[in-house]
Design a protein around this motif. Structure first.
Motif, PDB file in Angstrom:
ATOM      1  N   PHE A 384       0.821  -1.218   0.000  1.00 31.87           N
ATOM      2  CA  PHE A 384       0.000   0.000   0.000  1.00 31.87           C
ATOM      3  C   PHE A 384       0.857   1.272   0.000  1.00 31.87           C
ATOM      4  O   PHE A 384       0.602   2.212   0.746  1.00 31.87           O
ATOM      5  CB  PHE A 384      -0.959   0.024   1.196  1.00 31.87           C
ATOM      6  CG  PHE A 384      -1.707  -1.259   1.407  1.00 31.87           C
ATOM      7  CD1 PHE A 384      -2.406  -1.843   0.361  1.00 31.87           C
ATOM      8  CD2 PHE A 384      -1.728  -1.888   2.640  1.00 31.87           C
ATOM      9  CE1 PHE A 384      -3.108  -3.029   0.545  1.00 31.87           C
ATOM     10  CE2 PHE A 384      -2.420  -3.068   2.831  1.00 31.87           C
ATOM     11  CZ  PHE A 384      -3.113  -3.639   1.784  1.00 31.87           C
ATOM     12  N   ASN A 385       1.862   1.306  -0.854  1.00 28.12           N
ATOM     13  CA  ASN A 385       2.734   2.477  -0.925  1.00 28.12           C
ATOM     14  C   ASN A 385       2.748   3.123  -2.312  1.00 28.12           C
ATOM     15  O   ASN A 385       3.620   3.940  -2.603  1.00 28.12           O
ATOM     16  CB  ASN A 385       4.160   2.081  -0.520  1.00 28.12           C
ATOM     17  CG  ASN A 385       4.262   1.751   0.957  1.00 28.12           C
ATOM     18  OD1 ASN A 385       4.002   2.600   1.807  1.00 28.12           O
ATOM     19  ND2 ASN A 385       4.608   0.516   1.278  1.00 28.12           N
ATOM     20  N   GLU A 386       1.758   2.797  -3.151  1.00 26.94           N
ATOM     21  CA  GLU A 386       1.697   3.408  -4.469  1.00 26.94           C
ATOM     22  C   GLU A 386       1.301   4.886  -4.358  1.00 26.94           C
ATOM     23  O   GLU A 386       0.523   5.262  -3.488  1.00 26.94           O
ATOM     24  CB  GLU A 386       0.686   2.677  -5.359  1.00 26.94           C
ATOM     25  CG  GLU A 386       1.060   1.239  -5.660  1.00 26.94           C
ATOM     26  CD  GLU A 386       0.334   0.255  -4.788  1.00 26.94           C
ATOM     27  OE1 GLU A 386       0.133   0.563  -3.574  1.00 26.94           O
ATOM     28  OE2 GLU A 386      -0.044  -0.817  -5.270  1.00 26.94           O
ATOM     29  N   LEU A 396      -1.839  15.062  -6.205  1.00 24.95           N
ATOM     30  CA  LEU A 396      -1.213  13.771  -5.937  1.00 24.95           C
ATOM     31  C   LEU A 396      -2.262  12.796  -5.409  1.00 24.95           C
ATOM     32  O   LEU A 396      -3.163  13.181  -4.659  1.00 24.95           O
ATOM     33  CB  LEU A 396      -0.106  13.912  -4.900  1.00 24.95           C
ATOM     34  CG  LEU A 396       1.267  14.318  -5.426  1.00 24.95           C
ATOM     35  CD1 LEU A 396       2.102  14.908  -4.305  1.00 24.95           C
ATOM     36  CD2 LEU A 396       1.978  13.096  -6.013  1.00 24.95           C
ATOM     37  N   TRP A 397      -2.134  11.524  -5.783  1.00 25.16           N
ATOM     38  CA  TRP A 397      -2.932  10.458  -5.177  1.00 25.16           C
ATOM     39  C   TRP A 397      -1.978   9.493  -4.479  1.00 25.16           C
ATOM     40  O   TRP A 397      -0.821   9.345  -4.872  1.00 25.16           O
ATOM     41  CB  TRP A 397      -3.774   9.727  -6.226  1.00 25.16           C
ATOM     42  CG  TRP A 397      -2.975   9.000  -7.268  1.00 25.16           C
ATOM     43  CD1 TRP A 397      -2.604   9.451  -8.488  1.00 25.16           C
ATOM     44  CD2 TRP A 397      -2.412   7.683  -7.149  1.00 25.16           C
ATOM     45  NE1 TRP A 397      -1.854   8.520  -9.155  1.00 25.16           N
ATOM     46  CE2 TRP A 397      -1.724   7.404  -8.360  1.00 25.16           C
ATOM     47  CE3 TRP A 397      -2.417   6.698  -6.162  1.00 25.16           C
ATOM     48  CZ2 TRP A 397      -1.058   6.199  -8.597  1.00 25.16           C
ATOM     49  CZ3 TRP A 397      -1.762   5.490  -6.386  1.00 25.16           C
ATOM     50  CH2 TRP A 397      -1.098   5.256  -7.589  1.00 25.16           C
ATOM     51  N   PHE A 398      -2.460   8.850  -3.448  1.00 23.61           N
ATOM     52  CA  PHE A 398      -1.619   7.886  -2.730  1.00 23.61           C
ATOM     53  C   PHE A 398      -2.492   6.961  -1.892  1.00 23.61           C
ATOM     54  O   PHE A 398      -3.660   7.252  -1.607  1.00 23.61           O
ATOM     55  CB  PHE A 398      -0.587   8.596  -1.841  1.00 23.61           C
ATOM     56  CG  PHE A 398      -1.170   9.540  -0.824  1.00 23.61           C
ATOM     57  CD1 PHE A 398      -1.487   9.107   0.463  1.00 23.61           C
ATOM     58  CD2 PHE A 398      -1.400  10.873  -1.145  1.00 23.61           C
ATOM     59  CE1 PHE A 398      -2.018   9.978   1.398  1.00 23.61           C
ATOM     60  CE2 PHE A 398      -1.943  11.752  -0.216  1.00 23.61           C
ATOM     61  CZ  PHE A 398      -2.250  11.302   1.061  1.00 23.61           C
ATOM     62  N   LEU A 399      -1.916   5.827  -1.490  1.00 25.66           N
ATOM     63  CA  LEU A 399      -2.550   4.909  -0.553  1.00 25.66           C
ATOM     64  C   LEU A 399      -1.971   5.137   0.829  1.00 25.66           C
ATOM     65  O   LEU A 399      -0.789   5.447   0.983  1.00 25.66           O
ATOM     66  CB  LEU A 399      -2.318   3.452  -0.971  1.00 25.66           C
ATOM     67  CG  LEU A 399      -2.983   2.979  -2.259  1.00 25.66           C
ATOM     68  CD1 LEU A 399      -2.586   1.542  -2.558  1.00 25.66           C
ATOM     69  CD2 LEU A 399      -4.498   3.103  -2.186  1.00 25.66           C
ATOM     70  N   HIS A 407      -6.512   2.923   2.225  1.00 22.43           N
ATOM     71  CA  HIS A 407      -7.500   3.636   1.421  1.00 22.43           C
ATOM     72  C   HIS A 407      -6.808   4.623   0.495  1.00 22.43           C
ATOM     73  O   HIS A 407      -5.613   4.923   0.636  1.00 22.43           O
ATOM     74  CB  HIS A 407      -8.525   4.324   2.315  1.00 22.43           C
ATOM     75  CG  HIS A 407      -9.539   3.359   2.846  1.00 22.43           C
ATOM     76  ND1 HIS A 407     -10.430   2.703   2.043  1.00 22.43           N
ATOM     77  CD2 HIS A 407      -9.770   2.905   4.115  1.00 22.43           C
ATOM     78  CE1 HIS A 407     -11.180   1.899   2.781  1.00 22.43           C
ATOM     79  NE2 HIS A 407     -10.790   1.993   4.028  1.00 22.43           N
ATOM     80  N   LEU A 408      -7.586   5.114  -0.459  1.00 17.98           N
ATOM     81  CA  LEU A 408      -7.082   5.988  -1.503  1.00 17.98           C
ATOM     82  C   LEU A 408      -7.326   7.444  -1.129  1.00 17.98           C
ATOM     83  O   LEU A 408      -8.442   7.808  -0.722  1.00 17.98           O
ATOM     84  CB  LEU A 408      -7.788   5.654  -2.824  1.00 17.98           C
ATOM     85  CG  LEU A 408      -7.358   6.408  -4.083  1.00 17.98           C
ATOM     86  CD1 LEU A 408      -5.885   6.162  -4.394  1.00 17.98           C
ATOM     87  CD2 LEU A 408      -8.233   5.975  -5.265  1.00 17.98           C
TER      88      LEU A 408
END
Length: 782
Positions: A384-386, A396-399, A407-408
């Motif tokens: 979960f480090n994308e 920016l988006w991240f998990l 979660h996103l």
């Protein structure tokens, strides 16, 4: 002896060759090479025009993987061979903003294709190109070779160096102050004249390079006291980020693993990894290079919140170690540029595993700007480090697991993070549409082991389940964004291909690679059950193997199976990692056992708190769950509390030890396969997350290592280990065997496999190992 003879007779029957497809499953068949089952679809992707699915299958009787293609509109799968291989699109591509051109790397070379058009090869070299993408202008292509970066333009049709970082002294830099050199230059006009002429030639060459656009980029010199770990160039070609480490740092003492059965006929030795705490991963630094003039600036980590606070200070004090001085060591986990090259995000992780930061870079100030911090008193997940940028080049988006579940999120530099998904379930592997309007991701909303593809808008709102297959493995969004190419599986179906419209509806299954022999057999489907925890853990999900109808008044001996890897999920609707064990469990049921396979605390799929429940106490919460599992089997399925066995490999072997050594009144027999016996001997990357290091946290290692509890063994124990295991060393089992000898313990044996590593490869070894397990349970639990 009567029981042993009976067991051997039963095994002989199990090993008899099948005469017809309705012949009962044998142990020999269950442990045979999985080619007999049929090849799983290992990787799947779209052709760039969206008309075909491409995927890989293992060739029967060979380690070779072939590429196959299948028209998504319907048709027959075809293996791609010969000259057709030269026209194959790769799985990982970068589209331009219009979605009409794509660039990718295949076989170490860079290719460009107009969607639906001919393939254009940009490189053909002995070097390995990587990281191909479009430049910020949407026309040029950039890629890397090692840490060097190159650029190709359609106008020039020429590949040329764009960034060349070097871990060397700048030959043009002024030498360090030296009184003797100054003295010599003052006394000798000839030396002074020669020096001035060299400098004039150098300055002239640099001026020519700057004025002549046909000249290659000059190297960027970073200094000779470091080594380069990674580099990343901005799409506009203006900036280069370089990750470095100190040169000559002590890597720690490696082990020597003996090999006795070798082609040479002589005993040999192989170097193997360093043990936990025998040198932590090297600290890294980050440098920013302005490619206009190759000016190099350091990007200090000081702005990262909490970087100078030691979360292990209390343990360090208790162990009488020196307190932390200055900032904590950091490693870079990823670098992502916006498409226009004006923004970059860096993921950094503390070497102590307690913090993960995402930061952007202020190019003018030469400084990191923190955007998000994820902190955990136990450890940050390795999953979960994308993260990345949306097409607006601002968001920016991240998990993140900050809520307790992956979660996103989205965030803009200087703004607050916004959660797009919420709930007691996990979001993973996000893929965004080309316009950045929608994210698709794998989710397990209905139940921890039920995996689908979900979708959510970039603005948040309702999460929609797109698929209804229960066992989605992964997916790929079609180039036009209208369909999903799915890899899905089920309990006795290895991963296959299916096609799913993103608008919803039923998925269309495209492949079935199972053999006729495998498909024609009658398989025992596991039941998914909820085991109540008496230790405050709520529900422990498990797979139950038992007869459809239990005989009234009969008590059934119980076998508990423990999956490996610790952080792994085996109780799901997907095809199990342990497909051989699944068949073995069917054999056990046919022989009168009932079997429970549990996703104990620490398993994947159940959120952060479930994962970190074992922090500083491996083997303790998990054993509580297995004791609860035994109680459940006795109360609900006529299990015999007096005849309970346990087995598993790797982490499962470790847990089998913990069960037999710490609950000897419950577990009567057990098999520990390729087991960890002492966590001080395991690797740093995994172990330090959970137990810190032996020097810092010796009590956690004592509490968590089976070798500390050997004296409690009362039951029957089988230890099984590959002698060239380079993950959990064979030495682990040898050291524990020596403890058993010194303690004069009875009823144990050690089975050794000279040609097996951690994951066994040879059917003969699989058969021999599970023959011994079957004998162990037949002789001691009936």
């Amino acid at each position: 002896m009567r029981h042993r003879h009976l067991a051997l007779a039963l095994l002989a029957a199990c090993a008899a060759p099948a005469l017809a497809n309705d012949t009962p499953l044998t142990l020999d068949q269950a442990m045979a090479h999985p080619d007999w089952i049929g090849p799983p679809v290992e990787q799947a992707w779209w052709s760039l025009d969206g008309q075909r699915a491409l995927y890989t299958l293992k060739r029967e009787g060979s380690p070779v993987r072939d590429t196959w293609t299948l028209p998504v509109a319907g048709g027959t799968p075809v293996r791609v061979e010969g000259a057709a291989l030269a026209d194959v699109d790769a799985a990982q591509v970068d589209f331009d903003a219009s979605g009409r051109r794509a660039v990718f790397v295949r076989n170490g070379d860079v290719f460009l294709r107009e969607v639906g058009g001919a393939l254009q090869q940009l490189t053909r070299s002995a070097e390995t190109e990587a990281n191909a993408r479009f430049a910020a202008n949407g026309r040029d292509v950039v890629w890397s070779v090692g840490n060097d970066w190159f650029r190709w333009s359609p106008e020039a049709r020429l590949a040329q160096p764009a960034a060349l970082p070097r871990a060397e002294k700048d030959p043009a830099a002024a030498p360090e102050a030296d009184a003797l050199r100054d003295h010599q230059l003052r006394l000798s006009s000839t030396l002074a004249r020669e020096k001035a002429q060299r400098e004039a030639l150098r300055d002239h060459a640099e001026a020519l390079r700057a004025a002549d656009p046909t000249r290659a980029a000059a190297p960027a010199y970073l200094g000779d006291k470091l080594q380069i770990s990674a580099s990343s160039m901005s799409p506009d070609g203006r900036w280069l980020l370089v990750v470095t480490e100190a040169k000559g740092a002590e890597a720690g003492r490696t082990g020597k693993m003996p090999k006795y059965v070798t082609e040479s006929g002589y005993e040999e030795a192989e170097d193997v990894r360093v043990r936990v705490g025998r040198n932590a991963p090297f600290a890294q630094q980050l440098k920013l290079v302005d490619l206009r003039d190759n000016r190099v600036r350091d990007l200090p980590f000081a702005p990262l919140p909490g970087i100078a606070t030691d979360p292990l200070a209390d343990l360090r004090r208790a162990a009488k170690l020196e307190p932390l001085k200055g900032e904590r060591a950091v490693r870079i986990g990823g670098i992502q540029w916006s498409d226009d090259g004006r923004g970059v995000a860096v993921m950094a992780r503390a070497v102590d595993n307690k913090d993960r930061w995402i930061a952007t870079v202020d190019f003018d100030a030469g400084a990191l700007q923190p955007l998000h911090r994820l902190t955990d008193t136990a450890w940050i997940n390795w999953n979960f480090n994308e993260f990345g940028w949306l097409p607006d080049n601002k968001t920016l988006w991240f998990l993140s697991e900050e809520s307790g579940w992956s979660h996103l999120y989205t965030a803009t530099p200087g703004g607050r993070a916004k959660a797009l998904t919420r709930g007691k379930w996990e979001a993973s592997s996000p893929q965004w549409t080309l316009d950045g309007a929608t994210a698709y991701f794998v989710c397990n909303r209905a139940r921890p082991g039920d995996y689908e593809v979900c979708a959510v808008s970039r603005d948040g709102g309702d999460v929609r389940e797109v698929t209804a297959l229960d066992g989605v493995e992964d997916f790929s969004l079609s180039p036009d964004g209208r369909q999903l190419l799915l890899r899905w599986s089920a309990h006795h179906t290895p991963p296959q291909l299916a096609l799913q419209p993103v608008a919803g509806g039923e998925a269309r299954k495209l492949t079935d690679t199972r053999s006729e022999d495998f498909k024609s057999r009658t398989w025992l489907a596991p039941q998914t059950v909820e085991v109540p925890s008496t230790h405050g853990a709520g529900t422990v999900w498990a797979k139950l193997y038992r007869p459809a109808t239990l005989e009234a008044g009969r008590k059934y001996p119980i076998v508990m199976f423990v999956h490996g890897a610790g952080y792994l999920q085996n109780v799901s609707d997907r095809y199990p990692n342990y497909f051989r064990e699944q068949m073995f469990h069917q054999l056990l049921v046919e022989r009168g056992f009932i079997v429970l396979d549990m996703d104990f605390r620490a398993s994947e799929g159940y959120g952060r708190d479930w994962r970190t429940a074992i922090y500083r106490q491996m083997g303790h919460p998990e054993l509580e769950d297995y004791v609860d599992g035994v109680k459940y089997m006795v109360a609900q399925h006529q299990g015999d509390a007096a005849n309970v066995g346990i087995y598993g490999g790797s982490y499962g072997g470790f847990m089998s030890f913990m069960a037999l050594f710490r609950e000897p009144g419950i577990f009567k027999a057990g098999a520990a396969l390729r087991p960890v016996t002492d966590w001080t001997s395991y690797n740093h990357e995994y172990t330090s997350n959970i137990l810190n290091t032996p020097e810092l946290d010796p009590e956690a290692f004592r509490k968590s290592s089976p070798i500390e509890y050997v004296e409690n063994l009362r039951g029957h124990l089988l230890i099984s280990h590959g002698m060239i295991d380079d993950n959990v060393f064979y030495q682990d089992s040898i050291r524990l065997a020596q403890r058993l000898i010194e303690l004069k313990k009875h009823d144990w044996e050690l089975a050794s496999y000279p040609l097996e590593r951690h994951g066994y490869q040879h059917p003969e070894s699989w058969y021999d190992q599970y023959r011994r397990i079957l004998e162990l349970f037949d002789e001691n639990l009936k």
